[in-house]
Design a protein around this motif. Structure first.
Motif, short mmCIF file in Angstrom:
data_model
loop_
_atom_site.label_atom_id
_atom_site.label_comp_id
_atom_site.label_asym_id
_atom_site.label_seq_id
_atom_site.Cartn_x
_atom_site.Cartn_y
_atom_site.Cartn_z
N GLU A 7 0.84 -1.20 0.00
CA GLU A 7 0.00 0.00 0.00
C GLU A 7 0.88 1.25 0.00
O GLU A 7 1.91 1.30 0.66
CB GLU A 7 -0.92 0.00 1.22
N HIS A 8 0.42 2.25 -0.76
CA HIS A 8 1.21 3.48 -0.86
C HIS A 8 0.28 4.65 -1.17
O HIS A 8 -0.91 4.47 -1.46
CB HIS A 8 2.26 3.34 -1.97
N GLY A 9 0.84 5.86 -1.11
CA GLY A 9 0.03 7.05 -1.32
C GLY A 9 0.24 7.74 -2.65
O GLY A 9 -0.25 8.86 -2.86
N PHE A 10 0.95 7.10 -3.58
CA PHE A 10 1.21 7.73 -4.88
C PHE A 10 -0.03 7.66 -5.76
O PHE A 10 -0.81 6.71 -5.70
CB PHE A 10 2.39 7.05 -5.58
N THR A 11 -0.20 8.68 -6.60
CA THR A 11 -1.34 8.75 -7.51
C THR A 11 -0.87 9.14 -8.90
O THR A 11 0.26 9.61 -9.08
CB THR A 11 -2.37 9.78 -7.03
N GLU A 12 -1.76 8.96 -9.87
CA GLU A 12 -1.46 9.40 -11.24
C GLU A 12 -1.85 10.86 -11.38
O GLU A 12 -3.03 11.21 -11.31
CB GLU A 12 -2.21 8.54 -12.25
N THR A 13 -0.86 11.72 -11.57
CA THR A 13 -1.14 13.15 -11.67
C THR A 13 0.09 13.86 -12.22
O THR A 13 1.11 13.23 -12.54
CB THR A 13 -1.52 13.73 -10.29
N THR A 41 3.41 11.44 -12.57
CA THR A 41 3.52 10.10 -12.00
C THR A 41 2.38 9.25 -12.54
O THR A 41 1.25 9.72 -12.70
CB THR A 41 3.46 10.14 -10.47
N SER A 42 2.68 7.99 -12.83
CA SER A 42 1.67 7.10 -13.39
C SER A 42 2.04 5.66 -13.07
O SER A 42 3.10 5.37 -12.49
CB SER A 42 1.55 7.30 -14.91
N LEU A 46 6.43 2.86 -9.75
CA LEU A 46 5.90 4.19 -10.04
C LEU A 46 6.68 4.74 -11.23
O LEU A 46 7.92 4.75 -11.22
CB LEU A 46 6.08 5.11 -8.83
N THR A 82 5.43 5.91 1.19
CA THR A 82 5.77 7.24 0.68
C THR A 82 7.07 7.28 -0.10
O THR A 82 7.49 8.36 -0.53
CB THR A 82 5.87 8.24 1.85
N ASP A 126 0.82 18.89 -6.44
CA ASP A 126 -0.12 18.23 -7.35
C ASP A 126 -0.97 19.30 -8.04
O ASP A 126 -1.53 20.18 -7.38
CB ASP A 126 -1.01 17.29 -6.52
#
Length: 667
Positions: A491-497, A516-517, A526, A542, A574
């Motif tokens: 589990e992580h907090g990265f997002t596509e943006t 990031t994607s 990532l 993170t 972001d």
């Protein structure tokens, strides 16, 4: 204004001269073919498509400068020509100067090349404990394992007094991408640490050391660290050969920050001819190839035979004929340099220009003409091309090379077709992997595509790798390595943006944004898109780690507590969190962040006074650079803007008060 493109690579060549008094000038008649070739290249560079506006070329043979000329205009507005004293940034050719400086310290007993840096420089630390194994030598031959380059404030319109300190501080939060000594991806930060080492051991600034120990003794009167404050003979750089760019200050001093002329580079290169400034043992070390550990696993020579600061200590086509030719390239955002040196015949070819070119291919014909005209290599014969080997069955271990690979610019997947004895190379194109190369196996793990390009699959230090083979020569370079298979489910907090920097400085020349994607086939990675497309292994909620040991300039992203993305020394926000711009809003910059972003979705006319020390950058909705006060100079007044992002930038508390009206409306 168009966004400036990043140059790869920053590079230089350092060479030694017998003595300054031995540099003489003679008539050029005996070198007619060399001179004609140089003139043809110089005139071509300023007339062919591109952004080159000024060129200087110098040729030395037997320790004498036999040709020197300038092409184009150093100052288009004043119609000033290029002459022998016109100065250019020489980029990474600067690396050879720091290498020579380190060798001078070794001669004085201040250090040894194989001393541990951590024992000599208390301020040098890293999160990765392997940093303690980095030696002084590893700083100068690209094998330290450090990530690459601290870009923030590296290329600026002003001198940064803190860049060296900031880089050491950034390294203190960084890890290594491979064991020290293992591989040799290009690394600017190593030379910055070497600069810190010189200053620490000598107790004086590095520019002062260069002036006292190299520039003055060698009478390099047109060479310095950066342009002078009141420069009266410099080659300016231009966009589209019409708009003058800000004067480029390279704060990555040891790696790329020197300014010089083609004639001075010839004089400096003459130091490689025999012991003089450097003693015999130091000179031998300076001219020797520096091999990383992985070459023991290869059945090819390397294309780039890195030395101490050099890109190559031998150029294979000439080496096969018994002639050692050293070389160093240099590239900044605004200038390009090439330096070839033949120590045995005391020959040098130096080319510098404003603008971007491919330095080796553009300069090599001059070197080739000189070697032939002076009888060092024979004229080209009419050799028939070797017969292409036929198709062979796939090697027994071919399946061990299937999988996903990463290169400096893209992601790939390698598959094999046993029936056709071929390798298929698929490239990720944003949504899926598309077939780009199909190459037949021609034996010994070597593959050839329909255009004749040859690849080899090898395992180096336990890592599967694809190598590009250099033509018919027995040389190859690692193009990409296979990504390790990682367990899923972390589990992580990265997002596509998309992310924009909030600590960008008002005089930084190059604005980089990131995205990031994720890719379905690589769920534990990532993907960071910036100047390239690099996958990073997700290592925590993170954090990420580097997974490609041979890719230069990596910046494993991590999430800060406030949700910003940390990419190298940049803090990024972001775009989904950027607030809309409000008409007549009072925006304060420089307190917590040097860059405050606002977004506009409507088609408007934007106006804003630019306070002293401030800067405004306008990006379109596709993040293309539309307007930048550092380059465009004019205050934005009724700037038509069809939606996107606006950055208000200052490094001290500053107030901006932008206003706008709908396009077609009245203010």
């Amino acid at each position: 204004m168009r966004q400036l493109s990043r140059m790869v690579v920053f590079s230089l060549i350092l060479v030694f001269m017998v003595s300054c008094s031995s540099i003489q000038y003679e008539q050029a008649a005996p070198y007619q073919q060399t001179i004609e070739t140089a003139r043809e290249i110089g005139n071509s560079l300023i007339s062919q498509p591109g952004n080159v506006t000024a060129v200087t070329i110098a040729v030395m043979h037997e320790g004498k400068i036999v040709y020197s000329d300038g092409f184009g205009r150093r100052d288009i507005e004043l119609d000033l020509p290029v002459d022998g004293h016109t100065r250019f940034n020489i980029g990474s050719v600067s690396k050879t100067f720091i290498a020579a400086s380190i060798l001078l310290l070794q001669e004085e007993g201040k250090l040894e090349l194989d001393d541990l840096v951590a024992d000599l420089l208390p301020d040098f630390t890293m999160v990765d404990e392997r940093y303690r194994d980095i030696t002084v030598r590893m700083l100068l031959n690209h094998v330290s394992g450090m990530a690459g380059t601290n870009w923030r404030d590296g290329f600026s319109a002003t001198v940064s007094p803190t860049y060296l300190h900031d880089t050491l501080e950034e390294l203190g939060q960084s890890s290594l991408k491979h064991d020290p000594g293992a591989y040799s991806p290009y690394c600017n930060d190593g030379f910055t640490v070497a600069q810190a080492l010189v200053e620490h051991l000598q107790g004086i600034p590095y520019p002062q050391f260069l002036q006292e120990r190299i520039f003055t003794p060698m009478q390099l009167n047109d060479t310095s660290v950066g342009f002078h404050p009141q420069e009266n003979n410099m080659a300016y750089a231009y966009a589209d050969r019409s708009s003058r760019l800000p004067v480029e200050i390279v704060n990555i001093v040891a790696s790329g920050g020197l300014t010089s002329t083609a004639e001075d580079l010839c004089k400096y290169a003459a130091l490689t001819f025999s012991p003089s400034v450097l003693k015999a043992d130091s000179l031998a070390e300076y001219l020797a190839e520096q091999k990383p550990d992985y070459v023991e696993d290869l059945d090819f020579d390397r294309t780039l035979t890195f030395g101490l600061g050099w890109d190559f200590t031998s150029w294979q086509p000439y080496q096969q004929l018994g002639v050692q030719v050293l070389g160093k390239t240099g590239g900044t955002f605004q200038y390009t340099t090439m330096l070839f040196v033949v120590p045995r015949s005391r020959s040098v070819v130096a080319l510098i220009c404003s603008g971007q070119i491919e330095p080796i291919s553009q300069t090599l014909p001059i070197m080739d003409a000189l070697l032939k005209e002076t009888g060092q290599i024979p004229p080209e014969g009419k050799n028939d091309p070797p017969e292409a080997p036929g198709e062979k069955p796939l090697p027994e271990d071919y399946q061990s090379y299937e999988g996903y690979y990463g290169s400096p610019s893209a992601l790939y997947r390698i598959e094999f077709n046993r029936e056709s004895s071929s390798m298929q190379l698929y490239r990720f194109e944003g949504q899926s992997f598309e077939l780009r190369v199909s190459a037949l196996h021609i034996g010994e793990g070597i593959y050839r595509d329909p255009e004749g390009t040859q690849f080899a699959l090898r395992t180096v230090l336990g890592v599967p790798a694809l190598l590009n083979i250099n033509g018919s020569h027995a040389q190859a370079e690692i193009q990409m390595t296979r990504l390790p298979e990682l367990p899923e489910g972390l589990e992580h907090g990265f997002t596509e943006t998309t992310w924009l920097p909030t600590n960008f400085l008002p005089n930084d020349l190059y604005l980089q944004y990131y995205s990031t994607s994720f890719i379905a086939e690589l769920p534990s990675y990532l993907i960071l898109d910036g100047s390239g497309t690099i996958p990073y292994a997700i290592s925590s909620a993170t954090g990420t780690t580097m997974a490609l040991p041979v890719v230069r300039d990596q910046t494993p992203p991590r999430l800060a507590k406030d949700g910003q993305l940390i990419v190298g020394s940049f803090k990024c926000t972001d775009v989904l969190n950027i607030q809309p711009l409000v008409d007549n809003e009072r925006i304060e910059v420089g307190a917590d962040n040097s860059s405050v972003w606002r977004k506009l979705e409507d088609h408007v006319l934007l106006s804003c006074k630019v306070p002293s020390g401030g800067r405004i950058i306008v990006l379109g909705s596709d993040y293309d650079n539309i307007y930048d006060t550092l380059y465009d100079k004019e205050v934005p007044s009724n700037l038509e803007f069809a939606g996107g992002y606006v950055a208000f930038i200052a490094d001290s508390p500053t107030i901006f008060e932008p206003s706008f009206v709908p396009a077609g409306g009245e203010r």
